[in-house]
Design a protein around this motif. Structure first.
Motif, PDB file in Angstrom:
ATOM      1  N   MET A 130       0.839  -1.174   0.000  1.00  0.00           N
ATOM      2  CA  MET A 130       0.000   0.000   0.000  1.00  0.00           C
ATOM      3  C   MET A 130       0.885   1.238   0.000  1.00  0.00           C
ATOM      4  SD  MET A 130      -2.951  -1.057   2.722  1.00  0.00           S
ATOM      5  CE  MET A 130      -4.142   0.116   2.133  1.00  0.00           C
ATOM      6  N   GLY A 131       0.332   2.339  -0.492  1.00  0.00           N
ATOM      7  CA  GLY A 131       1.085   3.575  -0.476  1.00  0.00           C
ATOM      8  C   GLY A 131       0.197   4.784  -0.664  1.00  0.00           C
ATOM      9  N   ARG A 132       0.778   5.951  -0.372  1.00  0.00           N
ATOM     10  CA  ARG A 132       0.073   7.234  -0.441  1.00  0.00           C
ATOM     11  C   ARG A 132      -1.259   7.186   0.323  1.00  0.00           C
ATOM     12  NH1 ARG A 132       1.284   9.248  -6.636  1.00  0.00           N
ATOM     13  NH2 ARG A 132       3.481   9.703  -6.282  1.00  0.00           N
ATOM     14  N   ILE A 133      -1.217   6.610   1.497  1.00  0.00           N
ATOM     15  CA  ILE A 133      -2.409   6.467   2.321  1.00  0.00           C
ATOM     16  C   ILE A 133      -2.697   7.797   3.010  1.00  0.00           C
ATOM     17  CG2 ILE A 133      -3.470   5.191   4.222  1.00  0.00           C
ATOM     18  CD1 ILE A 133      -2.775   3.507   1.713  1.00  0.00           C
ATOM     19  N   ASN A 134      -3.941   8.250   2.916  1.00  0.00           N
ATOM     20  CA  ASN A 134      -4.340   9.485   3.589  1.00  0.00           C
ATOM     21  C   ASN A 134      -5.811   9.412   3.964  1.00  0.00           C
ATOM     22  OD1 ASN A 134      -5.996  10.556   1.359  1.00  0.00           O
ATOM     23  ND2 ASN A 134      -4.054  10.785   0.301  1.00  0.00           N
ATOM     24  N   GLU A 135      -6.292  10.434   4.609  1.00  0.00           N
ATOM     25  CA  GLU A 135      -7.679  10.524   5.065  1.00  0.00           C
ATOM     26  C   GLU A 135      -8.076   9.317   5.889  1.00  0.00           C
ATOM     27  OE1 GLU A 135     -10.609  12.039   2.374  1.00  0.00           O
ATOM     28  OE2 GLU A 135      -9.094  13.160   1.256  1.00  0.00           O
ATOM     29  N   VAL A 136      -7.234   9.002   6.884  1.00  0.00           N
ATOM     30  CA  VAL A 136      -7.515   7.857   7.740  1.00  0.00           C
ATOM     31  C   VAL A 136      -8.559   8.179   8.804  1.00  0.00           C
ATOM     32  CG1 VAL A 136      -5.297   6.764   7.346  1.00  0.00           C
ATOM     33  CG2 VAL A 136      -5.532   8.368   9.222  1.00  0.00           C
ATOM     34  N   GLY A 137      -8.872   9.461   8.999  1.00  0.00           N
ATOM     35  CA  GLY A 137      -9.887   9.842   9.970  1.00  0.00           C
ATOM     36  C   GLY A 137      -9.447   9.544  11.381  1.00  0.00           C
ATOM     37  N   THR A 138     -10.415   9.356  12.225  1.00  0.00           N
ATOM     38  CA  THR A 138     -10.115   9.085  13.627  1.00  0.00           C
ATOM     39  C   THR A 138     -10.701   7.760  14.081  1.00  0.00           C
ATOM     40  OG1 THR A 138     -12.088  10.293  14.313  1.00  0.00           O
ATOM     41  CG2 THR A 138     -10.020  11.527  14.240  1.00  0.00           C
ATOM     42  N   GLY A 139     -11.130   6.944  13.150  1.00  0.00           N
ATOM     43  CA  GLY A 139     -11.655   5.644  13.541  1.00  0.00           C
ATOM     44  C   GLY A 139     -12.814   5.200  12.683  1.00  0.00           C
ATOM     45  N   TYR A 140     -13.807   4.583  13.328  1.00  0.00           N
ATOM     46  CA  TYR A 140     -14.953   3.999  12.656  1.00  0.00           C
ATOM     47  C   TYR A 140     -15.646   5.021  11.756  1.00  0.00           C
ATOM     48  CZ  TYR A 140     -19.331   1.566  11.925  1.00  0.00           C
ATOM     49  OH  TYR A 140     -20.410   0.965  11.348  1.00  0.00           O
ATOM     50  N   GLY A 141     -16.004   4.598  10.556  1.00  0.00           N
ATOM     51  CA  GLY A 141     -16.705   5.474   9.630  1.00  0.00           C
ATOM     52  C   GLY A 141     -15.814   6.031   8.543  1.00  0.00           C
ATOM     53  N   PHE A 142     -14.522   5.791   8.640  1.00  0.00           N
ATOM     54  CA  PHE A 142     -13.589   6.291   7.634  1.00  0.00           C
ATOM     55  C   PHE A 142     -12.903   5.126   6.950  1.00  0.00           C
ATOM     56  CE2 PHE A 142     -14.145  10.085  10.051  1.00  0.00           C
ATOM     57  CZ  PHE A 142     -13.978  11.101   9.147  1.00  0.00           C
ATOM     58  N   ILE A 143     -12.754   5.237   5.653  1.00  0.00           N
ATOM     59  CA  ILE A 143     -11.954   4.289   4.876  1.00  0.00           C
ATOM     60  C   ILE A 143     -10.849   5.123   4.249  1.00  0.00           C
ATOM     61  CG2 ILE A 143     -11.899   2.744   2.895  1.00  0.00           C
ATOM     62  CD1 ILE A 143     -14.802   2.024   3.516  1.00  0.00           C
ATOM     63  N   PRO A 144      -9.590   4.799   4.547  1.00  0.00           N
ATOM     64  CA  PRO A 144      -8.490   5.603   4.015  1.00  0.00           C
ATOM     65  C   PRO A 144      -8.465   5.603   2.489  1.00  0.00           C
ATOM     66  CG  PRO A 144      -7.711   4.046   5.659  1.00  0.00           C
ATOM     67  CD  PRO A 144      -9.131   3.701   5.364  1.00  0.00           C
ATOM     68  N   LYS A 145      -7.858   6.639   1.935  1.00  0.00           N
ATOM     69  CA  LYS A 145      -7.621   6.702   0.496  1.00  0.00           C
ATOM     70  C   LYS A 145      -6.171   6.313   0.259  1.00  0.00           C
ATOM     71  CE  LYS A 145     -10.982  10.338  -0.386  1.00  0.00           C
ATOM     72  NZ  LYS A 145     -11.172  11.704  -0.894  1.00  0.00           N
ATOM     73  N   GLY A 146      -5.904   5.735  -0.902  1.00  0.00           N
ATOM     74  CA  GLY A 146      -4.539   5.341  -1.232  1.00  0.00           C
ATOM     75  C   GLY A 146      -4.529   4.331  -2.367  1.00  0.00           C
ATOM     76  N   TYR A 147      -3.445   3.580  -2.450  1.00  0.00           N
ATOM     77  CA  TYR A 147      -3.250   2.602  -3.524  1.00  0.00           C
ATOM     78  C   TYR A 147      -2.755   1.298  -2.933  1.00  0.00           C
ATOM     79  CZ  TYR A 147      -3.300   6.850  -6.300  1.00  0.00           C
ATOM     80  OH  TYR A 147      -3.658   8.047  -6.855  1.00  0.00           O
ATOM     81  N   PHE A 148      -3.120   0.178  -3.585  1.00  0.00           N
ATOM     82  CA  PHE A 148      -2.537  -1.099  -3.191  1.00  0.00           C
ATOM     83  C   PHE A 148      -2.329  -1.978  -4.414  1.00  0.00           C
ATOM     84  CE2 PHE A 148      -7.082  -2.183  -2.734  1.00  0.00           C
ATOM     85  CZ  PHE A 148      -7.144  -3.462  -3.272  1.00  0.00           C
ATOM     86  N   LEU A 149      -1.359  -2.880  -4.280  1.00  0.00           N
ATOM     87  CA  LEU A 149      -1.047  -3.860  -5.314  1.00  0.00           C
ATOM     88  C   LEU A 149      -1.502  -5.211  -4.784  1.00  0.00           C
ATOM     89  CD1 LEU A 149       0.363  -4.239  -8.073  1.00  0.00           C
ATOM     90  CD2 LEU A 149       2.466  -4.720  -6.804  1.00  0.00           C
ATOM     91  N   GLU A 150      -2.282  -5.929  -5.590  1.00  0.00           N
ATOM     92  CA  GLU A 150      -2.827  -7.216  -5.176  1.00  0.00           C
ATOM     93  C   GLU A 150      -2.392  -8.290  -6.164  1.00  0.00           C
ATOM     94  OE1 GLU A 150      -7.183  -8.642  -3.891  1.00  0.00           O
ATOM     95  OE2 GLU A 150      -7.051  -8.014  -5.983  1.00  0.00           O
ATOM     96  N   LEU A 151      -1.937  -9.424  -5.631  1.00  0.00           N
ATOM     97  CA  LEU A 151      -1.586 -10.580  -6.451  1.00  0.00           C
ATOM     98  C   LEU A 151      -2.467 -11.737  -6.020  1.00  0.00           C
ATOM     99  CD1 LEU A 151       0.238 -11.939  -8.553  1.00  0.00           C
ATOM    100  CD2 LEU A 151       1.834 -12.447  -6.684  1.00  0.00           C
ATOM    101  N   ARG A 152      -3.247 -12.243  -6.955  1.00  0.00           N
ATOM    102  CA  ARG A 152      -4.153 -13.347  -6.660  1.00  0.00           C
ATOM    103  C   ARG A 152      -3.480 -14.690  -6.946  1.00  0.00           C
ATOM    104  NH1 ARG A 152      -9.887 -10.927  -8.944  1.00  0.00           N
ATOM    105  NH2 ARG A 152      -9.974  -9.201  -7.464  1.00  0.00           N
ATOM    106  N   ALA A 153      -4.043 -15.754  -6.391  1.00  0.00           N
ATOM    107  CA  ALA A 153      -3.470 -17.097  -6.526  1.00  0.00           C
ATOM    108  C   ALA A 153      -3.392 -17.563  -7.971  1.00  0.00           C
ATOM    109  CB  ALA A 153      -4.282 -18.095  -5.693  1.00  0.00           C
ATOM    110  N   ASP A 154      -4.257 -17.019  -8.850  1.00  0.00           N
ATOM    111  CA  ASP A 154      -4.254 -17.430 -10.255  1.00  0.00           C
ATOM    112  C   ASP A 154      -3.268 -16.618 -11.107  1.00  0.00           C
ATOM    113  OD1 ASP A 154      -5.498 -14.969 -10.447  1.00  0.00           O
ATOM    114  OD2 ASP A 154      -7.320 -15.721 -11.407  1.00  0.00           O
ATOM    115  N   GLY A 155      -2.511 -15.694 -10.470  1.00  0.00           N
ATOM    116  CA  GLY A 155      -1.520 -14.900 -11.190  1.00  0.00           C
ATOM    117  C   GLY A 155      -2.017 -13.542 -11.645  1.00  0.00           C
ATOM    118  N   GLN A 156      -3.285 -13.231 -11.397  1.00  0.00           N
ATOM    119  CA  GLN A 156      -3.772 -11.899 -11.771  1.00  0.00           C
ATOM    120  C   GLN A 156      -3.225 -10.880 -10.769  1.00  0.00           C
ATOM    121  OE1 GLN A 156      -7.865 -10.521 -11.097  1.00  0.00           O
ATOM    122  NE2 GLN A 156      -7.872  -9.810 -13.218  1.00  0.00           N
TER     123      GLN A 156
END
Length: 97
Positions: free
Chosen positions: A1-27
């Motif tokens: 993950m990177g460039r994470i922001n807007e984490v808020g102060t707890g419940y009710g917030f979903i941070p903004k940012g980027y992530f890289l995901e690798l699935r078991a099938d290679g996607q």
């Protein structure tokens, strides 16, 4: 993950940012997280609700897939090394490098 922001102060917030995901099938996919899907939905305690109301955020929420690639040689139950590089507006993902 990177460039994470807007984490808020707890419940009710979903941070903004980027992530890289690798699935078991290679996607492999690069995903932008743009906060909660319904940004106007009021949840959490009174403090969280007032912060959500004050934000007045009309932008699109949820996840947006920025790119995908199918990688060969990826199998379930194996460890892989994922890395993201951020250089100004360019985001580069690496697998096993």
């Amino acid at each position: 993950m990177g460039r994470i922001n807007e984490v808020g102060t707890g419940y009710g917030f979903i941070p903004k940012g980027y992530f890289l995901e690798l699935r078991a099938d290679g996607q492999c996919r690069l995903v932008a997280i743009r906060g909660k899907e319904s940004k106007k939905k009021i949840i959490g305690d009174a403090e969280q609700q007032s912060l959500i109301k004050a934000a007045d955020d009309d932008s699109t929420g949820g996840e947006k897939v920025l790119g995908t690639v199918q990688l060969a040689g990826i199998h379930p139950n194996e460890w892989h090394n994922l890395k993201l590089r951020f250089e100004d507006p360019v985001i580069t993902g690496f697998v096993n490098e």
